[in-house]
Design an enzyme around this catalytic site. Structure first.
Site, PDB file in Angstrom:
ATOM      1  N   ASP A 180       0.877  -1.162   0.000  1.00 41.56           N
ATOM      2  CA  ASP A 180       0.000   0.000   0.000  1.00 41.56           C
ATOM      3  C   ASP A 180       0.921   1.220   0.000  1.00 41.56           C
ATOM      4  O   ASP A 180       1.594   1.493   0.995  1.00 41.56           O
ATOM      5  CB  ASP A 180      -0.875  -0.042   1.260  1.00 41.56           C
ATOM      6  CG  ASP A 180      -1.825   1.139   1.371  1.00 41.56           C
ATOM      7  OD1 ASP A 180      -1.587   2.191   0.721  1.00 41.56           O
ATOM      8  OD2 ASP A 180      -2.802   1.017   2.130  1.00 41.56           O
ATOM      9  N   HIS A 181       0.980   1.927  -1.102  1.00 38.02           N
ATOM     10  CA  HIS A 181       1.944   3.020  -1.248  1.00 38.02           C
ATOM     11  C   HIS A 181       1.667   4.210  -0.344  1.00 38.02           C
ATOM     12  O   HIS A 181       2.505   5.099  -0.220  1.00 38.02           O
ATOM     13  CB  HIS A 181       2.048   3.447  -2.716  1.00 38.02           C
ATOM     14  CG  HIS A 181       3.014   2.605  -3.477  1.00 38.02           C
ATOM     15  ND1 HIS A 181       4.087   3.116  -4.136  1.00 38.02           N
ATOM     16  CD2 HIS A 181       3.083   1.264  -3.656  1.00 38.02           C
ATOM     17  CE1 HIS A 181       4.775   2.144  -4.710  1.00 38.02           C
ATOM     18  NE2 HIS A 181       4.169   1.010  -4.428  1.00 38.02           N
ATOM     19  N   ARG A 182       0.528   4.229   0.310  1.00 42.43           N
ATOM     20  CA  ARG A 182       0.293   5.275   1.313  1.00 42.43           C
ATOM     21  C   ARG A 182       1.208   5.048   2.515  1.00 42.43           C
ATOM     22  O   ARG A 182       1.488   5.969   3.265  1.00 42.43           O
ATOM     23  CB  ARG A 182      -1.163   5.273   1.772  1.00 42.43           C
ATOM     24  CG  ARG A 182      -2.158   5.618   0.676  1.00 42.43           C
ATOM     25  CD  ARG A 182      -3.574   5.449   1.141  1.00 42.43           C
ATOM     26  NE  ARG A 182      -3.836   4.043   1.468  1.00 42.43           N
ATOM     27  CZ  ARG A 182      -4.994   3.574   1.890  1.00 42.43           C
ATOM     28  NH1 ARG A 182      -6.024   4.393   2.054  1.00 42.43           N
ATOM     29  NH2 ARG A 182      -5.155   2.293   2.159  1.00 42.43           N
TER      30      ARG A 182
END
Length: 175
Positions: free
Chosen positions: A147-149
């Site tokens: 999850d690139h967040r």
């Protein structure tokens, strides 16, 4: 005592998460949660699907203890005898399809976790040394979905580099 390849993968992942604490995190609507403990969820096939029992504090356990615990969790998972706290939570997952002969795949993240490591089967491939000489070596593919967040490409690359160091030098997991 037989230590499996999967046991080494769990240990290498745990140590890599300890080395790259930014990857040992989850997303919430309020904040990114950074974990103090390295808890690894491991996908186990059961009738009707998958379940991910958790090896708690995997970075602090020696390989024998980790292996025994994983075998117990997997057996109880297949018998539907896990307590909810044994499969809910965790900050990171591993899915290993290598034992099914799958060489490479992309695993889907288990929310709210930030990442999952997909492990493929090892096979002999040509490799080159620093002088350009070729030889055969056992090689496996490892693919990180994140999850690139929480775990962006740079943090993911740091984690994979640390994981690779441990896997390629298993003696470092014994110390």
């Amino acid at each position: 005592y037989k230590i499996s390849v999967n046991d080494f993968i769990i240990k290498a992942s745990a140590l890599a998460l300890r080395d790259v604490p930014e990857a040992n995190a989850s997303w919430t609507d309020e904040a990114i949660l950074l974990y103090n403990n390295v808890d690894i969820s491991v996908a186990v096939a059961i009738d009707g699907g998958l379940i991910t029992p958790i090896v708690k504090n995997a970075d602090k356990k020696n390989l024998t203890i980790l292996s025994n615990e994983m075998k117990d969790l997997a057996q109880r998972a297949r018998l539907n005898k896990l307590a909810p706290e044994e499969f809910q939570g965790g900050g990171f997952s591993i899915s290993n399809l290598g034992m099914y002969g799958i060489k490479r795949f992309n695993a889907i993240i288990n929310p709210p976790q930030s990442a999952i490591l997909a492990i493929g089967a090892g096979d002999k491939r040509p490799v080159f040394d620093d002088n350009g000489n070729v030889s055969a070596a056992m090689v496996m593919d490892a693919t990180l979905s994140s999850d690139h967040r929480v775990v962006d490409g740079a943090v993911g690359a740091e984690f994979l580099a640390a994981f690779k160091r441990y896997v390629e030098n298993p003696i470092t997991m014994l110390i």
